[in-house]
Design a protein around this motif. Sequence first.
Motif, PDB file in Angstrom:
ATOM      1  N   UNK B  98       1.146  -0.991  -0.308  1.00 57.39           N
ATOM      2  CA  UNK B  98      -0.280   0.051  -0.644  1.00 57.39           C
ATOM      3  C   UNK B  98       1.213   1.267  -0.162  1.00 57.39           C
ATOM      4  N   UNK B  99       0.692   1.993  -0.965  1.00 54.24           N
ATOM      5  CA  UNK B  99       1.447   2.718  -0.729  1.00 54.24           C
ATOM      6  C   UNK B  99       1.097   4.664  -0.462  1.00 54.24           C
ATOM      7  N   UNK B 100       1.810   5.770  -0.135  1.00 50.12           N
ATOM      8  CA  UNK B 100       1.769   6.677   0.589  1.00 50.12           C
ATOM      9  C   UNK B 100       0.967   7.618  -0.347  1.00 50.12           C
ATOM     10  N   UNK B 101       1.147   8.054  -1.791  1.00 53.91           N
ATOM     11  CA  UNK B 101       0.198   9.204  -2.268  1.00 53.91           C
ATOM     12  C   UNK B 101      -0.415   8.301  -2.642  1.00 53.91           C
ATOM     13  N   UNK B 102      -1.971   8.206  -2.264  1.00 54.87           N
ATOM     14  CA  UNK B 102      -3.081   7.255  -2.609  1.00 54.87           C
ATOM     15  C   UNK B 102      -3.395   7.825  -4.333  1.00 54.87           C
ATOM     16  N   UNK B 103      -3.719   8.554  -4.627  1.00 56.66           N
ATOM     17  CA  UNK B 103      -3.387   8.559  -5.863  1.00 56.66           C
ATOM     18  C   UNK B 103      -2.649   8.696  -7.480  1.00 56.66           C
ATOM     19  N   UNK B 104      -1.545   8.581  -6.974  1.00 59.29           N
ATOM     20  CA  UNK B 104      -0.647   8.825  -7.632  1.00 59.29           C
ATOM     21  C   UNK B 104       0.117   7.133  -7.733  1.00 59.29           C
ATOM     22  N   UNK B 105      -0.907   6.378  -6.613  1.00 55.76           N
ATOM     23  CA  UNK B 105      -0.409   4.637  -6.944  1.00 55.76           C
ATOM     24  C   UNK B 105      -1.385   4.145  -7.885  1.00 55.76           C
ATOM     25  N   UNK B 106      -2.219   5.008  -8.537  1.00 51.96           N
ATOM     26  CA  UNK B 106      -3.460   4.017  -8.804  1.00 51.96           C
ATOM     27  C   UNK B 106      -3.787   4.865 -10.429  1.00 51.96           C
ATOM     28  N   UNK B 107      -3.698   3.825 -11.644  1.00 50.62           N
ATOM     29  CA  UNK B 107      -3.593   4.468 -13.070  1.00 50.62           C
ATOM     30  C   UNK B 107      -4.874   5.592 -13.617  1.00 50.62           C
ATOM     31  N   UNK B 108      -3.851   6.860 -14.114  1.00 51.03           N
ATOM     32  CA  UNK B 108      -5.383   7.317 -13.739  1.00 51.03           C
ATOM     33  C   UNK B 108      -5.932   7.348 -15.829  1.00 51.03           C
ATOM     34  N   UNK B 109      -5.762   6.212 -15.957  1.00 56.65           N
ATOM     35  CA  UNK B 109      -6.471   6.232 -17.312  1.00 56.65           C
ATOM     36  C   UNK B 109      -7.083   4.819 -17.354  1.00 56.65           C
ATOM     37  N   UNK B 110      -7.328   4.551 -15.850  1.00 52.59           N
ATOM     38  CA  UNK B 110      -7.997   2.890 -15.670  1.00 52.59           C
ATOM     39  C   UNK B 110      -8.997   2.968 -14.485  1.00 52.59           C
ATOM     40  N   UNK B 111     -10.489   2.398 -14.656  1.00 54.95           N
ATOM     41  CA  UNK B 111     -12.269   2.654 -13.538  1.00 54.95           C
ATOM     42  C   UNK B 111     -11.043   2.084 -12.411  1.00 54.95           C
ATOM     43  N   UNK B 112     -11.486   1.903 -11.782  1.00 53.69           N
ATOM     44  CA  UNK B 112     -11.359   1.558 -10.139  1.00 53.69           C
ATOM     45  C   UNK B 112     -11.533   0.239 -10.430  1.00 53.69           C
ATOM     46  N   UNK B 113     -13.062  -0.189 -10.933  1.00 56.15           N
ATOM     47  CA  UNK B 113     -13.208  -1.558 -10.872  1.00 56.15           C
ATOM     48  C   UNK B 113     -12.062  -2.762 -12.029  1.00 56.15           C
ATOM     49  N   UNK B 114     -11.617  -1.936 -12.458  1.00 58.56           N
ATOM     50  CA  UNK B 114     -10.003  -2.660 -13.492  1.00 58.56           C
ATOM     51  C   UNK B 114      -8.809  -2.558 -12.744  1.00 58.56           C
ATOM     52  N   UNK B 115      -8.545  -1.361 -12.020  1.00 56.62           N
ATOM     53  CA  UNK B 115      -7.709  -0.819 -10.747  1.00 56.62           C
ATOM     54  C   UNK B 115      -7.655  -2.154  -9.871  1.00 56.62           C
ATOM     55  N   UNK B 116      -8.659  -2.642  -9.187  1.00 56.26           N
ATOM     56  CA  UNK B 116      -8.985  -3.415  -7.811  1.00 56.26           C
ATOM     57  C   UNK B 116      -8.621  -4.861  -8.744  1.00 56.26           C
ATOM     58  N   UNK B 117      -9.525  -4.881  -9.749  1.00 57.84           N
ATOM     59  CA  UNK B 117      -8.848  -6.340 -10.225  1.00 57.84           C
ATOM     60  C   UNK B 117      -7.780  -6.350 -10.862  1.00 57.84           C
ATOM     61  N   UNK B 118      -7.052  -6.162 -11.271  1.00 61.21           N
ATOM     62  CA  UNK B 118      -5.669  -6.010 -11.718  1.00 61.21           C
ATOM     63  C   UNK B 118      -4.476  -7.410 -11.357  1.00 61.21           C
ATOM     64  N   UNK B 119      -4.766  -6.993  -9.844  1.00 59.25           N
ATOM     65  CA  UNK B 119      -4.052  -8.410  -9.073  1.00 59.25           C
ATOM     66  C   UNK B 119      -4.487  -9.704  -9.777  1.00 59.25           C
TER      67      UNK B 119
END
Lengths: 308, 342
Positions: B98-119
Motif C-alpha cells: 500500500x503506497x504513500x500517495x494514494x492518487x499517484x498509486x492509481x493509474x488515471x486511465x483505468x476505472x476503479x474496477x479495473x485497478x482493483x481487479x488487476x492483481x
Amino acid sequence: MLAGRPAVEAAEQAAHMEPVKGRSLWQDARTRFFHNKAAVASMVILVLVGLFAAFGQFVTPWSNEEIDWALLGSIPEQGGPSWENRHYFGVDETGRDLYARVVQGTRISLMVGIVGALISVVVGTAWGAIAGYVGGRVDTIMMRIVDLMMSIPYMFVLILLLVVFERSIFMLFIGIGLISWLDMARIARGQTLSIKNKEFVEAAIATGVSTPRIIARHIVPNLLGVVIVYATLLVPQMIIFESFISFLGLGVQEPSTSWGALINMGADNMRNQTPWMLGFPLAFFVVTLFAFFFIGDGLRDALDPKDR
Amino acid sequence: MTLLQVRDLDVTFDVMPRGAWPWTKPNKLQAVSRMNFDLEEGQTLGVVGESGSGKSTLARAIIGTVEATGGQILWDGTDLRTMSARDRRAHRREVQMIFQDPLAALNPRMTVGEIIAEPLTTHQPDVSKKETRKKVGEMMERVGLLPNLVNRYPHEFSGGQCQRIGIARALILDPRLVICDEPVSALDVSVQAQVVNLLKRLQREMGLSMIFIAHDLSVVKHISDRTLVMYLGRQMEQAEARELVRAPRHPYTQALISSVPIPDPVREAARERPVLEGELPSPLDPPSGCVFRTRCPKARPDCARARPPLDEVEPGHLVACPYQEVISPLDTPLSEPAEPVG
C-alpha cells in the motif's frame, strides 16, 4: 461516504444499485475539445475536405486524365472555371479537368499525411515506450539508432530512393515512414521516463504484472494524450513534406497528382493568365493545414495533463 | 509461526558522481545495512525513522522491486533472493503493498474496477469476468466503498477513498503480508484514523501480517506489535511497541519520542527533552562506527571506533548502543495511557 456505520449500511443498499458511469479523462478531454470553437469548426472543414476527396468525383463527368480537346488551344481565354462545360475549377495546362485533379490530389495528400502520422504513432510510440521503460543498455542502443537516422540528411536519402527505385507512391510512403517516427520516438521515450517512476507502475510491478502488459496497460494509455496531439500536428507536416517532394518533381507520377504537384503546375503557369490553376489547389492546401493545426491546438488544450 | 525472517539484509545502490565518465567507478550508497528482524504470522511490525533513513528501501527490497545486495530474506524458511524468476513472480501474490500517495498509486486511465481487479487478472487469468466483478464488488464493500462506483475513475475520489481503493487492490488476492509504506501520511488527520482503523480491522479479519512504515510514532504505536527504529539504513532499536515508547533506550529513539509535540502549551514549554541537532549525514559517506554519533547527545570518543552491535538488553528488546540506559519516563503524549489515535 467515508466509513462509519451508516456508510456501511448505505454501502449494503448500494450494492444492489446500478453501477454509476464514471467520467474518464478521455471524456473530460472530449468535453473540453468541443468547447473550443476554432477546433470544432476546423473539424467540420476537415470532414468536408474528406467528403470532397471521397465523393467529389461523382459530381463531375470528367476524369482526372481526360483531355478536353475543345479547349486545348485557348486555355487562358476559355479554360477558366465555368458551369457550362462542367469544368468547375477550370482546366490545367494540358486541358485536363482541374476539379477532378484536385479531388484526386486531395486523396493522395491526405493519405500521405495520415499514413505518415499512423506510422509515427505506431512505430514511434512502441519504440519510445520500450526504450524508456526497459532502460539501461537497450535504451541506449535504441535511442542511438534514432540519433543515427536523424543525422542522415533524409531529403538526400529520399531523392536517392526515388531515383534508384522506380518513382512510385509506395516508395514515397517508405521514405516518409522512415523519418516520421523518429521525433515521436523521442517524445514517447521522454514521457515514458516520467511515467515509469509513478507509483502506479511500481504497484503493478510489485503485483507481478509482466513487462509487456505494464507497457501496454499502464505506460501507453498515459502517453497517448501527448502522442495524439503530436500526430495531428504531424499530418500537415507530412503533407508539406510530400508537397515539397512533388514540387521538386519527384513525388507522385502522372497522371496521378497531389496538392504539391498541382501547386507546382499552377505556379509554372502564373504568367499565362491562368490564376485558377494555382488558386484552387493552394486554397485546399492552406485551409486543410490550418484545420489540422487548429485541431492539434484544441487537442493539446483538451488533453493537457496539467489541467487534470 | 515465523512468516518472514530478514537476516543481515544489505541494499547498496551504485551512484555515479556528477559529470563522471562511463568507466568511472560508481560510489556506493548503502541504503540498508545489516538489517535483522522476524515477523510472525498475523503480527505487525512498525518501522520508524526520519526521511531518508531507508525505510522505503527496506520495504522495496522485501517486495522485490529493489534488488538486495546481501543477506537473506527468508519466507517460510526459503530465501527469496535465490528463488527462480518464475517462482518469485508467483510469490508476489503473497506480498502486497500500500503506497504513500494514494492518487499517484492509481493509474488515471483505468476505472476503479479495473485497478482493483488487476492483481486478480494477473495471477488468476482463468477466472471469469463475472466472478472477477463479484469479487471486486465484495472487496469494495469490505473497505467501505460503494460497489456501484466500479466504473468511476481515480480522479473522481478523495484522498481517503483513493487509499481505500489501494487497500482493496492490495487485499483482493488474500495476501499473507501487506507492506504499508506510510499509508496515512498524505491524508488528513481525521481520515488517517479511519484508514488506520480499517487496516486494523481487515488485518484481524483476514489474518494478515503487516509491515507498517511511518514517521509518525503515534500511528505506529497504535497499530504495531513490534517497532523497529531505523537511522541511515541501520537498525537502532527494536522492541515491543508499547515497551519502546514507554522505555526507549537508544538516544535516537529517545529523541524521536520526545519530538512528538504535546497538545498543551504549558506542558510543551516546560518539558525537558534531548534535542536532535543538525541534518542526516550523507549516506554516501556515513560516519565511522556508530552512524548516529554525529548528532547523539551522549556521544563519546570511542563511538567512532566500531559499529555497535545490536544487543538484547531485555528479552525482546534490542538496542544498538553500548551506552544505552533507561531514562526517566519522557513527558510525551505517547506516554499517556489514553490512545492518541482512533
